[in-house]
Design an enzyme around this catalytic site. Structure first.
Site, PDB file in Angstrom:
ATOM      1  N   LEU A  47       0.817  -1.217   0.000  1.00  0.00           N
ATOM      2  CA  LEU A  47       0.000   0.000   0.000  1.00  0.00           C
ATOM      3  C   LEU A  47       0.853   1.270   0.000  1.00  0.00           C
ATOM      4  CD1 LEU A  47      -2.770  -0.992   2.571  1.00  0.00           C
ATOM      5  CD2 LEU A  47      -2.618  -1.500   0.134  1.00  0.00           C
ATOM      6  N   HIS A  48       0.303   2.309  -0.643  1.00  0.00           N
ATOM      7  CA  HIS A  48       0.949   3.621  -0.680  1.00  0.00           C
ATOM      8  C   HIS A  48      -0.120   4.684  -0.466  1.00  0.00           C
ATOM      9  CE1 HIS A  48      -0.763   3.625  -4.673  1.00  0.00           C
ATOM     10  NE2 HIS A  48      -0.044   2.583  -5.030  1.00  0.00           N
ATOM     11  N   HIS A  95      -3.583   4.265  -2.051  1.00  0.00           N
ATOM     12  CA  HIS A  95      -4.529   3.403  -1.323  1.00  0.00           C
ATOM     13  C   HIS A  95      -5.082   4.137  -0.096  1.00  0.00           C
ATOM     14  CE1 HIS A  95      -1.827   0.319  -3.270  1.00  0.00           C
ATOM     15  NE2 HIS A  95      -3.017  -0.141  -3.642  1.00  0.00           N
ATOM     16  N   GLY A 119      -9.033   3.146  -7.742  1.00  0.00           N
ATOM     17  CA  GLY A 119      -8.272   4.318  -8.181  1.00  0.00           C
ATOM     18  C   GLY A 119      -8.407   4.559  -9.677  1.00  0.00           C
ATOM     19  N   GLU A 120      -8.403   5.835 -10.057  1.00  0.00           N
ATOM     20  CA  GLU A 120      -8.499   6.190 -11.482  1.00  0.00           C
ATOM     21  C   GLU A 120      -7.194   5.950 -12.234  1.00  0.00           C
ATOM     22  OE1 GLU A 120      -9.855  10.222 -11.775  1.00  0.00           O
ATOM     23  OE2 GLU A 120     -11.949   9.658 -11.434  1.00  0.00           O
ATOM     24  N   LYS A 121      -6.097   5.682 -11.502  1.00  0.00           N
ATOM     25  CA  LYS A 121      -4.840   5.397 -12.211  1.00  0.00           C
ATOM     26  C   LYS A 121      -5.056   4.193 -13.132  1.00  0.00           C
ATOM     27  CE  LYS A 121      -1.552   3.080 -11.046  1.00  0.00           C
ATOM     28  NZ  LYS A 121      -0.597   2.086 -11.287  1.00  0.00           N
ATOM     29  N   ASP A 122      -5.794   3.207 -12.622  1.00  0.00           N
ATOM     30  CA  ASP A 122      -6.144   2.030 -13.437  1.00  0.00           C
ATOM     31  C   ASP A 122      -7.470   2.324 -14.143  1.00  0.00           C
ATOM     32  OD1 ASP A 122      -3.956   0.192 -12.576  1.00  0.00           O
ATOM     33  OD2 ASP A 122      -4.852   0.573 -10.629  1.00  0.00           O
ATOM     34  N   ARG A 172       4.521  -0.734  -7.966  1.00  0.00           N
ATOM     35  CA  ARG A 172       5.677  -1.187  -8.748  1.00  0.00           C
ATOM     36  C   ARG A 172       6.791  -0.137  -8.815  1.00  0.00           C
ATOM     37  NH1 ARG A 172       1.274  -3.553 -11.456  1.00  0.00           N
ATOM     38  NH2 ARG A 172       1.433  -5.813 -11.744  1.00  0.00           N
TER      39      ARG A 172
END
Ligand code: PAF
Length: 254
Positions: free
Chosen positions: A34-35, A38, A148-151, A188
């Site tokens: 987690l970062h 999250h 999350g909107e990153k994905d 990652r």
């Protein structure tokens, strides 16, 4: 510390108590490592719901490369500390056997968007994602689930699945959290070498500034990124690149 449950039965027993008390349940599915991205999903659930459930499950069926699965960061101790701080009540941390009790025979498959963009470069990835998210949503029985909107592509596919199968959980998309230099937070990122980390924010900068997808691809390639794709879709520019052994994805509004 949040309460940790490892089985579907344990969570369902807790869930019945919450539902009997009329509590709104928020759910944040994760693969751990987690970062702050999250943490912002958990904080959103904390603000909007009475009870926050988070899951930690490194789902083997969504990894198209065995080495990516083997080297995926696993940091449960630190994850628990972050979850406590951000406001998680219960952590669901199942085994592979708990999640796939009858093997991998039953899957959820989408036949269009899942084969484009990241799907064209990661065969079977989105079938793995949709299958595990369907399982997790069924288990959680939450009122709201946060992604999350990153994905971005994953979020669209999960929204589509929820609509197609009349799922009762509301799917909530949450803005990408970035480093000060623009790099989108990702589990990652820890794999980037110092030189790659210095170059990485140019990915987001070029997605934002290039006049079109072809120019963005050229600029990224010149800098040393290996470009899987950059594509313009209505309202969004999406991209995926590789730096050494690390694959980065990002998207910007347009
Ligand atoms: O976005 C992720 O971390 C994963 O794809 C998810 C939604 C937890 C499913 O394994």
């Amino acid at each position: 510390m949040p309460k940790i449950v490892h089985t579907v039965m344990e969570w369902r027993a807790l869930r019945s108590t919450h539902q009997a008390a009329g509590r709104i349940i928020g759910f944040v599915p994760t693969m751990g490592a987690l970062h702050r991205g999250h943490a912002s999903l958990i904080q959103a659930a904390r603000q909007e719901c009475d009870v926050v459930l988070a899951s930690v499950f490194v789902n083997p069926t969504q990894f198209d490369e065995a080495t990516d699965f083997d080297t995926y960061p696993r940091t449960l101790e630190a994850d628990l500390a972050l979850m406590e701080k951000a406001g998680v009540d219960t952590v669901f941390a199942p085994s592979v056997g708990e999640m796939y009790p009858n093997g991998r025979h039953y899957t959820v498959e989408e036949d269009t968007l899942s084969r484009e963009l990241c799907g064209a470069h990661r065969p079977g990835h989105f079938t793995g994602v949709l299958t595990v998210v369907m399982k997790l949503l069924q288990i959680a029985g939450a009122d709201r689930a946060y992604f999350g909107e990153k994905d971005w592509q994953q979020l669209q596919l999960i929204r589509g699945m929820a609509e197609a199968f009349f799922l009762e959980t509301e799917i909530v998309g949450w803005p990408t959290v970035r480093e000060a230099d623009g790099l989108a937070l990702s589990s990652r990122n820890v794999r980037l070498t110092p030189d790659e980390r210095t170059l990485a924010p140019r990915f987001h900068a070029i997605l934002q500034s290039a006049p079109d997808a072809t120019t963005a691809t050229e600029q990224l390639t010149t800098l040393g990124f290996r470009v899987d794709y950059v594509e313009d879709r209505p309202g969004r520019r999406l991209g995926a690149v590789r730096l050494g052994s690390t694959r980065l994805i990002d998207n910007v509004a347009r």
